[in-house]
Design a protein around this motif. Structure first.
Motif, short mmCIF file in Angstrom:
data_model
loop_
_atom_site.label_atom_id
_atom_site.label_comp_id
_atom_site.label_asym_id
_atom_site.label_seq_id
_atom_site.Cartn_x
_atom_site.Cartn_y
_atom_site.Cartn_z
N HIS A 288 -59.17 -77.46 58.11
CA HIS A 288 -58.12 -76.43 58.27
C HIS A 288 -57.58 -75.97 56.91
CE1 HIS A 288 -54.91 -79.86 58.78
NE2 HIS A 288 -54.84 -79.40 57.55
N HIS B 260 -51.79 -73.14 57.96
CA HIS B 260 -51.73 -74.53 57.50
C HIS B 260 -50.28 -75.04 57.53
CE1 HIS B 260 -53.65 -77.50 54.42
NE2 HIS B 260 -53.14 -78.12 55.45
N ASP C 38 -55.86 -81.61 49.96
CA ASP C 38 -56.16 -81.63 51.39
C ASP C 38 -57.58 -81.13 51.61
OD1 ASP C 38 -56.27 -81.31 54.17
OD2 ASP C 38 -54.26 -80.43 54.30
N HIS D 102 -48.51 -83.39 53.31
CA HIS D 102 -48.40 -81.93 53.22
C HIS D 102 -47.19 -81.51 52.39
CE1 HIS D 102 -51.38 -81.93 56.50
NE2 HIS D 102 -51.73 -80.77 55.99
N TRP E 141 -58.03 -86.65 52.50
CA TRP E 141 -57.42 -86.19 51.25
C TRP E 141 -58.01 -86.93 50.05
CZ3 TRP E 141 -52.79 -83.09 51.49
CH2 TRP E 141 -52.30 -82.88 52.79
MN MN Z 1 -53.64 -80.08 56.11
#
Ligand code: MN
Length: 201
Positions: A166, A29, A162, A78, A127
């Motif tokens: 992934h 990630h 998130d 992120h 998100w």
């Molecule tokens: Mn992500």
């Protein structure tokens, strides 16, 4: 020198959030996905710089600023996400954040439920976001689709979850709900509180 986005280090080791989030997920990630957004945002900036020097004829400004929005928003979210988590996290917030949550959501449990549902129900990739809206001077729960869609302009993310595949698929398979329910065990309330204080100043 032109300004560029930079990938921040994780503030803990890849395995620090186990068992909630596996070492393998954290490594991919951060090292692959987040890096991809940093590189994508910088590539868009470079293309725009080049076009300003060499001319916009045949250059697709619309597509490039779209890439910039997607990748730069991915980088920003992120960067917040990593620090929103910590080993032995969880529990409940304290400080001004706790007071704001009580005032703006009517209590922690209602807030937690609202953000959990928002995160679980994001359409496709995106998100769940707790943001501070300076217009009303209050917290609000919103969703982000991809990284950049559904924003309330001017509202600043304080705590983000998130829910791209992934972020959980290697460990939770298709069970996004279980990932979101477990995520609260690694929440870093001190970080969220600091972010709220900073954005209010
Ligand atoms: Mn992500």
């Amino acid at each position: 020198m032109p300004k560029r986005y930079v990938l921040p280090d994780l503030p803990y080791k890849n395995d620090a959030l186990e068992p909630t989030i596996s070492k393998e997920i954290m490594k991919f990630h951060h090292d692959k996905h987040h890096l991809g957004y940093v590189n994508g945002a910088n590539a868009a900036l470079e293309k725009l710089e080049k076009a300003r020097k060499e001319g916009f004829t045949g250059f697709d400004v619309k597509a490039t600023v779209r890439d910039l929005s997607f990748n730069a928003s991915g980088h920003v979210l992120h960067s917040i996400f990593w620090t929103n988590m910590r080993p032995s996290g969880g529990g409940k917030p304290g400080g001004a954040l706790a007071d704001s949550i009580d005032e703006d959501f009517g209590g922690f449990d209602a807030f937690k439920q609202q953000l959990s549902i928002a995160a679980k129900t994001v359409e496709a990739s995106g998100w769940g976001v707790l943001a501070y809206d300076p217009v009303l001077n209050q917290l609000m729960v919103i969703q982000a689709e991809k990284h950049q869609d559904l924003a309330v302009q001017g509202a600043t993310p304080i705590l983000v979850i998130d829910v791209w595949e992934h972020a959980y698929y290697l460990q939770y398979k298709n069970d996004r709900g279980a990932f979101v329910d477990n995520w609260w065990n690694v929440a870093n309330w001190d970080d969220a509180d600091r972010r709220l204080e900073k954005v209010k100043r």
